[in-house]
Scaffold this active site. Structure first.
Site, short mmCIF file in Angstrom:
data_model
loop_
_atom_site.label_atom_id
_atom_site.label_comp_id
_atom_site.label_asym_id
_atom_site.label_seq_id
_atom_site.Cartn_x
_atom_site.Cartn_y
_atom_site.Cartn_z
CB CYS A 124 59.52 -48.59 25.60
SG CYS A 124 59.28 -48.29 27.20
CG HIS A 265 62.50 -50.79 24.76
ND1 HIS A 265 63.17 -49.81 25.24
CD2 HIS A 265 60.75 -51.34 25.79
CE1 HIS A 265 62.62 -49.79 26.81
NE2 HIS A 265 62.12 -50.22 26.71
CG ASN A 295 63.75 -48.96 30.44
OD1 ASN A 295 63.71 -48.28 29.43
ND2 ASN A 295 62.61 -50.18 30.29
O1 UT7 Z 1 60.37 -50.55 29.45
C1 UT7 Z 1 59.49 -51.53 30.12
C2 UT7 Z 1 59.63 -50.79 31.77
N1 UT7 Z 1 60.46 -52.04 32.37
C3 UT7 Z 1 60.15 -52.74 33.31
O2 UT7 Z 1 58.73 -52.54 33.33
C4 UT7 Z 1 60.52 -53.25 34.14
C5 UT7 Z 1 60.07 -55.02 33.55
N2 UT7 Z 1 60.49 -56.02 34.49
C6 UT7 Z 1 61.82 -56.18 34.94
O3 UT7 Z 1 62.60 -55.80 34.01
C7 UT7 Z 1 61.85 -57.18 36.34
O4 UT7 Z 1 60.17 -57.61 36.45
C8 UT7 Z 1 62.45 -56.17 37.12
C9 UT7 Z 1 64.00 -55.61 37.14
C10 UT7 Z 1 61.92 -55.80 37.83
C11 UT7 Z 1 62.80 -57.07 38.38
O5 UT7 Z 1 63.04 -58.52 38.39
P1 UT7 Z 1 63.72 -59.81 38.33
O6 UT7 Z 1 63.46 -60.81 38.80
O7 UT7 Z 1 61.34 -59.74 38.59
O8 UT7 Z 1 62.70 -59.70 40.29
P2 UT7 Z 1 61.17 -59.50 41.40
O9 UT7 Z 1 60.64 -58.84 40.86
O10 UT7 Z 1 60.83 -61.03 40.84
O11 UT7 Z 1 61.74 -59.24 42.48
C12 UT7 Z 1 62.77 -60.60 43.63
C13 UT7 Z 1 63.34 -59.66 44.85
C14 UT7 Z 1 62.09 -59.82 45.61
O12 UT7 Z 1 62.80 -60.46 47.04
P3 UT7 Z 1 61.92 -61.46 47.52
O13 UT7 Z 1 60.80 -61.33 47.50
O14 UT7 Z 1 62.59 -62.66 46.58
O15 UT7 Z 1 62.25 -61.82 48.45
C15 UT7 Z 1 62.64 -58.33 45.72
O16 UT7 Z 1 62.11 -57.63 47.01
O17 UT7 Z 1 64.36 -58.69 44.51
C16 UT7 Z 1 64.10 -57.81 45.24
N3 UT7 Z 1 64.58 -56.77 44.21
C17 UT7 Z 1 65.61 -56.65 44.57
N4 UT7 Z 1 66.33 -56.93 45.50
C18 UT7 Z 1 68.01 -56.08 45.43
C19 UT7 Z 1 63.73 -55.69 43.85
N5 UT7 Z 1 64.55 -54.95 43.35
C20 UT7 Z 1 64.82 -54.85 44.17
C21 UT7 Z 1 66.92 -54.54 44.05
N6 UT7 Z 1 68.00 -54.84 44.60
N7 UT7 Z 1 67.07 -53.38 43.53
#
Ligand code: UT7
Length: 338
Positions: A124, A265, A295
């Site tokens: 990125c 980004h 992204n």
């Molecule tokens: O450019 C660099 C590349 N980009 C990245 O690497 C992304 C950077 N990270 C992020 O943007 C965020 O961390 C994410 C969007 C990937 C995830 O958001 P978050 O607020 O950090 O969510 P989380 O991983 O803490 O997950 C929260 C909950 C989990 O459920 P539980 O354990 O609370 O029951 C996940 O299983 O959301 C669940 N979850 C989803 N639910 C619905 C994870 N993905 C999804 C989904 N739809 N697509």
């Protein structure tokens, strides 16, 4: 405004952005359509990332094609002929093939016979790294011009069964033409680049390089897809963006009041907003267009720059900060007087 800082003298030449352009494939995928493929919802994706829709290449569309279209648009804007380009850099982690470089295909399609060309793999951060390289060549007087392109077809390495990653990515390309200016004021004022190889596992796609060659059976079939540790990336991204923007402004003797637009980004609207808040940037100085593109890794900064300029949100003479963070880990920023 109080420049230059740190006792440095302005260079004799600067690298000025004289053209910008972008290109995205016509096919789109909405959150509602994604929710039919994996267990997710428009509400979750919108609230957690800001993404509403992303553009997706067909089997016939490749990274070099997107890169060429974006470059053509940037050249039109710069009123420059392809045969006059001296250097083409394509920042990408989804190249046309293992070799030759994607840039070789772009050179061929543009007819840029005078240029030397290469690909830059800094994920990125690739586009801001590319600007930094061109800045050095132009400031030293070695080059008159160059084109830097960020181009990705990330959806070709996306695991469409993994809801934690497949909601994030899209395809597209953006490009800028840079030319030497004798006005020592306008252009790229400062670039800073960083990396942390210890954290390579936070974001990767492990097949098919020399460690996991295509000639051997993979121990884990998922290695053909992007793997992300979302939370780790989230926290590191905010920290590094804030650090690198602060460092860049300090170096230039600028404050947030001098900045017209912060173009990050586009990895997650929440990451951009959190970083902007810590930098005390008001909403009107923060450009976010992830909602329409997702992204797009190395393509995201030049797509956002093009979008921002075409919407009239930046004008010639404005101070603009470009900042990126991604796999490697890598991060960096460019301070530009547009
Ligand atoms: O450019 C660099 C590349 N980009 C990245 O690497 C992304 C950077 N990270 C992020 O943007 C965020 O961390 C994410 C969007 C990937 C995830 O958001 P978050 O607020 O950090 O969510 P989380 O991983 O803490 O997950 C929260 C909950 C989990 O459920 P539980 O354990 O609370 O029951 C996940 O299983 O959301 C669940 N979850 C989803 N639910 C619905 C994870 N993905 C999804 C989904 N739809 N697509």
């Amino acid at each position: 405004m109080n420049r230059p800082a740190n006792g440095s003298f302005p260079p004799a030449y600067r690298a000025v952005i004289t053209g910008y352009g972008s290109f995205v494939p016509a096919k789109t995928l909405t959150n509602d359509e994604l929710a039919k493929m994996v267990d997710t919802s428009d509400k979750w994706i919108t609230t957690r990332t800001g993404i509403k829709v992303r553009h997706i290449t067909t089997d016939q569309e490749s990274t070099a094609l997107l890169a060429t279209r974006a470059a053509e648009n940037a050249l039109d804007e710069a009123k420059m002929k392809a045969e006059d380009i001296e250097l083409i850099i394509v920042a990408t982690i989804t190249p046309e093939m293992v070799f030759p470089s994607t840039a070789s295909f772009v050179q061929r399609s543009l007819g840029a016979s005078k240029a030397w060309v290469f690909d830059l793999a800094a994920a990125c951060s690739g586009f801001v790294y590319g600007l930094s390289i061109v800045q050095q060549f132009i400031e030293s007087g070695r080059l008159n011009n160059a084109i830097v392109i960020g181009a990705e077809t990330l959806t070709k390495i996306t695991d469409w069964t993994d809801r934690t990653s497949c909601i994030l990515f899209g395809d597209g390309a953006g490009a800028v033409v840079l030319e030497r200016s004798k006005d020592g004021r306008k252009g790229i004022l400062y670039s800073t680049m960083h990396s942390d190889g210890d954290r390579w596992e936070a974001l990767n796609c492990q097949a098919y390089g020399s460690r996991y060659p295509s000639s051997k059976k993979l121990d884990d079939p998922n290695k053909i897809y992007m793997q992300i540790k979302g939370r780790e990336v989230y926290q590191q991204a905010i920290r590094r963006i804030v650090e690198t923007v602060t460092e860049s402004l300090d170096h230039c003797g600028l404050t947030m009041d001098d900045v017209k637009m912060f173009i990050s980004h586009q990895m997650n609207a929440r990451i951009i907003e959190s970083a902007a808040k810590r930098l005390n940037l008001p909403d009107e100085k923060v450009f976010i267009n992830i909602g329409e593109y997702g992204n797009t890794s190395a393509a995201s900064v030049p797509i956002a720059f093009d979008d921002c300029a075409r919407k009239g949100k930046i004008e010639r003479g404005d101070i603009v900060i470009l900042v990126a963070f991604g796999a490697g880990l890598t991060w960096g920023a460019n301070v530009i007087e547009f």
